[in-house]
Motif scaffolding. Structure first.
Motif, short mmCIF file in Angstrom:
data_model
loop_
_atom_site.label_atom_id
_atom_site.label_comp_id
_atom_site.label_asym_id
_atom_site.label_seq_id
_atom_site.Cartn_x
_atom_site.Cartn_y
_atom_site.Cartn_z
N ALA A 99 -2.19 1.71 0.99
CA ALA A 99 -2.66 0.95 -0.17
C ALA A 99 -3.97 0.24 0.15
CB ALA A 99 -1.60 -0.05 -0.60
N TYR A 132 6.62 -0.15 -6.29
CA TYR A 132 7.34 0.01 -5.02
C TYR A 132 8.73 -0.60 -5.15
CZ TYR A 132 8.19 -0.93 0.03
OH TYR A 132 8.71 -1.00 1.31
N LYS A 184 -5.90 1.31 -8.96
CA LYS A 184 -4.66 2.07 -9.10
C LYS A 184 -3.48 1.22 -8.66
CE LYS A 184 -4.98 6.50 -8.12
NZ LYS A 184 -4.71 7.26 -9.35
N VAL A 227 2.38 10.56 -1.73
CA VAL A 227 1.90 9.31 -2.31
C VAL A 227 0.42 9.12 -1.97
CG1 VAL A 227 2.10 6.78 -2.20
CG2 VAL A 227 4.17 8.20 -2.30
N VAL A 274 3.49 6.36 -8.89
CA VAL A 274 2.03 6.32 -8.99
C VAL A 274 1.61 7.17 -10.18
CG1 VAL A 274 -0.15 6.68 -7.78
CG2 VAL A 274 1.93 6.18 -6.46
N VAL A 288 -5.34 0.29 -3.45
CA VAL A 288 -4.26 0.41 -4.43
C VAL A 288 -3.45 -0.88 -4.43
CG1 VAL A 288 -2.10 1.62 -4.98
CG2 VAL A 288 -4.11 2.92 -4.21
N PHE A 293 -2.80 8.60 -4.41
CA PHE A 293 -3.77 7.52 -4.30
C PHE A 293 -5.20 8.04 -4.35
CE2 PHE A 293 -0.93 4.37 -1.68
CZ PHE A 293 -0.13 4.18 -2.80
N TYR A 304 8.65 5.20 -4.91
CA TYR A 304 7.27 4.87 -5.29
C TYR A 304 6.94 5.56 -6.60
CZ TYR A 304 7.60 4.70 -0.15
OH TYR A 304 8.01 4.51 1.15
N CYS A 315 0.71 1.08 -7.46
CA CYS A 315 1.90 1.77 -6.96
C CYS A 315 3.09 0.85 -7.17
CB CYS A 315 1.75 2.09 -5.47
SG CYS A 315 3.24 2.80 -4.71
N ILE A 366 -0.06 -2.83 -4.78
CA ILE A 366 1.38 -2.59 -4.68
C ILE A 366 2.11 -3.57 -5.60
CG2 ILE A 366 3.40 -2.62 -3.18
CD1 ILE A 366 1.56 -1.89 -0.85
#
Length: 200
Positions: free
Chosen positions: A27, A7, A3, A194, A180, A32, A198, A178, A5, A34
């Motif tokens: 994260a 940022y 996944k 967030v 997602v 996750v 996640f 953010y 994110c 970034i």
């Protein structure tokens, strides 16, 4: 599939500082990636109705200071709500962060971002000053002078402008921001949401 994110942040934003380490921890906890995008925050304000701090009404400025103190104490994170070198442009430090990502990868850039934000908000340092930025990069284990030189190249400038354009295209109007799974979250006080994203 990992996944991601997105940022969006500004190194001179106290709210980005308050959320930065928590985002990194989340994260890592949920594996996750970034995707860092430091942006030109004043430019975003100019197209979204935001006002620079000095132009905000006094009651808004006063409440901002209260909230910064409140969050600093809640998170046990040192923060001077009125640092010596603020307001300050985030561009030189943002470009140093981008240069670090180019040279050493995302994790190194995230770590340097932590150091830059802490320098401004907890250590009363001037993050527009070249020597200060070089020293911060050196302390992080890099060749600070080389990274600063790289930060002044057209490639880094183009990346910084692209991130800001990406932010405008995504209707970003503040920092941190953010994204997602295509859903946006504004502010470090949205990190609980967030985290839920996640987990999905």
């Amino acid at each position: 599939m990992t996944k991601v994110c997105e940022y969006y942040f500004a190194p001179q934003s106290p709210w980005s500082y308050l959320g930065h380490e928590r985002l990194i921890a989340l994260a890592r906890q949920y594996d996750v990636h970034i995707e860092m995008k430091p942006v030109d925050l004043p430019k975003l304000f100019s197209v979204s109705g935001g006002l620079p701090l000095a132009k905000r009404p006094p009651q808004r400025q006063a409440y901002r200071l209260l909230e910064l103190k409140r969050w600093s104490e809640h998170l046990n994170l040192p923060l001077n709500p009125q640092p010596k070198f603020f307001p300050v442009s985030g561009e030189p430090s943002a470009k140093l962060i981008i240069a670090t990502k180019f040279a050493h990868g995302t994790d190194a850039a995230l770590d340097l971002t932590s150091a830059v934000m802490r320098a401004l908000w907890a250590e009363d340092k001037n993050i527009m000053d070249a020597d200060t930025l070089i020293a911060l990069a050196n302390a992080a284990g890099h060749d600070g002078a080389a990274l600063f030189k790289s930060s002044e190249t057209a490639a880094v400038q183009n990346e910084y402008e692209q991130f800001t354009n990406d932010a405008m295209a995504a209707s970003v109007f503040g920092a941190p921001w953010y994204v997602v799974d295509g859903e946006a979250y504004w502010g470090q006080d949205r990190l609980d949401f967030v985290e839920r994203a996640f987990q999905k």
